[in-house]
Write an enzyme that holds these catalytic residues in place. Structure first.
Site, short mmCIF file in Angstrom:
data_model
loop_
_atom_site.label_atom_id
_atom_site.label_comp_id
_atom_site.label_asym_id
_atom_site.label_seq_id
_atom_site.Cartn_x
_atom_site.Cartn_y
_atom_site.Cartn_z
N THR A 153 0.79 -1.24 0.00
CA THR A 153 0.00 0.00 0.00
C THR A 153 0.82 1.29 0.00
O THR A 153 1.96 1.32 0.51
CB THR A 153 -0.91 -0.01 1.26
OG1 THR A 153 -1.56 1.26 1.38
CG2 THR A 153 -0.11 -0.25 2.52
N TYR B 93 -2.70 0.40 10.14
CA TYR B 93 -2.83 -0.37 8.90
C TYR B 93 -1.51 -0.34 8.12
O TYR B 93 -0.98 -1.38 7.71
CB TYR B 93 -3.98 0.19 8.05
CG TYR B 93 -4.02 -0.35 6.64
CD1 TYR B 93 -4.45 -1.65 6.38
CD2 TYR B 93 -3.63 0.45 5.56
CE1 TYR B 93 -4.48 -2.14 5.07
CE2 TYR B 93 -3.66 -0.03 4.26
CZ TYR B 93 -4.08 -1.32 4.02
OH TYR B 93 -4.10 -1.79 2.73
N1 LIG Z 1 -8.57 -1.06 -0.80
C1 LIG Z 1 -7.61 -0.18 -1.01
O1 LIG Z 1 -7.86 1.02 -1.22
C2 LIG Z 1 -6.15 -0.63 -1.01
C3 LIG Z 1 -5.14 0.34 -1.21
C4 LIG Z 1 -3.82 -0.08 -1.24
C5 LIG Z 1 -3.50 -1.43 -1.09
N2 LIG Z 1 -4.49 -2.34 -0.88
C6 LIG Z 1 -4.13 -3.75 -0.72
O2 LIG Z 1 -4.67 -4.45 -1.84
C7 LIG Z 1 -5.05 -5.77 -1.46
C8 LIG Z 1 -6.48 -6.03 -1.89
O3 LIG Z 1 -7.33 -5.11 -1.24
P1 LIG Z 1 -8.92 -5.18 -1.41
O4 LIG Z 1 -9.43 -3.80 -1.17
O5 LIG Z 1 -9.27 -5.90 -2.66
O6 LIG Z 1 -9.31 -6.06 -0.16
P2 LIG Z 1 -10.76 -6.50 0.35
O7 LIG Z 1 -11.80 -6.25 -0.68
O8 LIG Z 1 -10.94 -5.89 1.72
O9 LIG Z 1 -10.59 -8.06 0.51
C9 LIG Z 1 -9.73 -8.58 1.46
C10 LIG Z 1 -9.89 -10.08 1.42
O10 LIG Z 1 -9.01 -10.63 2.42
C11 LIG Z 1 -9.67 -11.71 3.02
N3 LIG Z 1 -9.15 -11.95 4.36
C12 LIG Z 1 -9.20 -11.11 5.41
N4 LIG Z 1 -8.67 -11.71 6.50
C13 LIG Z 1 -8.28 -12.95 6.09
C14 LIG Z 1 -7.66 -14.05 6.75
N5 LIG Z 1 -7.34 -14.00 8.05
N6 LIG Z 1 -7.41 -15.18 6.05
C15 LIG Z 1 -7.73 -15.25 4.73
N7 LIG Z 1 -8.32 -14.25 4.05
C16 LIG Z 1 -8.59 -13.11 4.73
C17 LIG Z 1 -11.12 -11.29 3.06
O11 LIG Z 1 -11.91 -12.45 3.16
P3 LIG Z 1 -13.20 -12.47 4.15
O12 LIG Z 1 -14.06 -11.33 3.70
O13 LIG Z 1 -13.79 -13.80 3.93
O14 LIG Z 1 -12.63 -12.25 5.51
C18 LIG Z 1 -11.30 -10.58 1.73
O15 LIG Z 1 -11.69 -11.50 0.74
C19 LIG Z 1 -4.79 -5.86 0.05
O16 LIG Z 1 -3.56 -6.49 0.25
C20 LIG Z 1 -4.71 -4.41 0.50
O17 LIG Z 1 -3.89 -4.26 1.64
C21 LIG Z 1 -5.80 -1.97 -0.84
#
Ligand SMILES: NC(=O)c1ccc[n+]([C@@H]2O[C@H](COP(=O)([O-])OP(=O)(O)OC[C@H]3O[C@@H](n4cnc5c(N)ncnc54)[C@H](OP(=O)(O)O)[C@@H]3O)[C@@H](O)[C@H]2O)c1
Length: 274
Positions: free
Chosen positions: A89, A113
């Site tokens: 991130t 975070y």
């Molecule tokens: N969203 C943003 O703006 C942003 C910005 C920069 C970087 N990122 C990074 O990009 C990546 C994808 O983000 P996203 O927004 O697509 O995420 P997201 O929609 O919040 O999805 C996160 C996923 O992680 C799973 N998860 C959470 N805890 C878990 C565990 N203990 N074991 C296995 N699975 C688990 C969740 O499954 P459940 O729902 O079943 O728990 C969910 O499917 C992440 O690494 C995030 O840090 C995101």
């Protein structure tokens, strides 16, 4: 959100989807048995605890998933001979820069975070020998809760929205990021790089463009400051990531405004926007 698009974009290779039902990444045994069973050439870790304000209230959970979880996946991937792709991130940076951040710039996360994701990056580097870390920012996509969706929903019931104007970053469409990850993996990428849509804006500018493109410009957007918004987690004032490391690998993502157009089209096709 990203994981769903990644599965859709990755049609021709053999891809094994894994959710939290298949393995809780906090549990090293569950991760080891999943990877021992599937023996992938690459493991792409998109799972994370992504609630930035929630991480302030619940730092144990943020570190358990984002740091220990990453370590568990790194160790298990190394053990079974799988290369590792980790998604990180822009919130690793403190936002004091006056030009886009390069991968080598010092990190200084302002919130729990960001600290937990920084620990995840360290765990990947320390426990694996063939890894790629892609830092991205301000994700939006049709498979999860994201800023454009919140703005569109708020605009249905409110004639006026107030949005922070003193944080600048690069909105990134998960579909475009998914294609880049697929191409990086296919190209056997290594090291740390930055992957976002091109261009940058404030959340205020992003909100205005969302409403303009969605044909909801009768709803007015008023600028506010981070101080006035008073969220639990501190956020960097400037977290634009330099894309030189991406371009050096022959990849280029479209401007965020064009990506937003594609996102809204997808929402309409899915019947989620009229
Ligand atoms: N969203 C943003 O703006 C942003 C910005 C920069 C970087 N990122 C990074 O990009 C990546 C994808 O983000 P996203 O927004 O697509 O995420 P997201 O929609 O919040 O999805 C996160 C996923 O992680 C799973 N998860 C959470 N805890 C878990 C565990 N203990 N074991 C296995 N699975 C688990 C969740 O499954 P459940 O729902 O079943 O728990 C969910 O499917 C992440 O690494 C995030 O840090 C995101």
């Amino acid at each position: 959100m990203l994981g769903t698009d990644l599965l859709q974009e990755w049609e021709t290779d053999e891809v094994i989807p894994a959710t939290s039902q298949d393995a809780d990444i906090r549990d090293s045994q569950q991760v080891r048995s999943l990877l021992a069973r599937t023996r992938p050439d690459w493991t792409v870790l998109t799972a994370a605890y992504t609630d930035v304000d929630g991480s302030e209230r619940n730092p144990e959970q943020a570190f358990a998933v984002n740091a220990t979880g990453a370590e568990n996946v790194a160790r298990a991937a190394q053990e079974c001979g799988s290369r590792l792709f980790f998604v990180s991130t822009d919130y690793l940076f403190d936002g004091t820069a006056t030009r886009p951040y390069e991968p080598e710039d010092p990190i200084a996360p302002l919130n729990v975070y960001g600290q937990s994701k920084a620990a995840g990056e360290r765990a990947v580097r320390e426990n694996h020998t063939h890894w790629c870390i892609a830092r991205t920012s301000w994700l939006f996509g049709t498979s999860g809760v994201c800023f454009p969706e919140k703005i569109l929903r708020a605009a249905e019931s409110r004639p006026e929205l107030t949005v922070v104007a003193d944080q600048v970053g690069s909105p990134t469409f998960t579909r475009d990021l998914a294609q880049a990850i697929r191409d990086l993996v296919r190209g056997d990428a290594r090291g740390t790089l930055h992957v976002t849509n091109a261009g940058s804006c404030s959340w205020f500018e992003f909100a205005r463009e969302i409403l303009r493109q969605a044909g909801r410009d009768s709803v007015s957007v008023l600028p506010t400051t981070t101080a006035e918004a008073a969220r639990p987690a501190k956020r960097p004032a400037y977290s634009v990531l330099s894309l030189a490391s991406l371009h050096a690998r022959g990849l280029r993502l479209r401007h965020w405004r064009d990506a937003l157009t594609a996102y809204l089209k997808e929402l309409r096709e899915q019947g989620k926007l009229t």
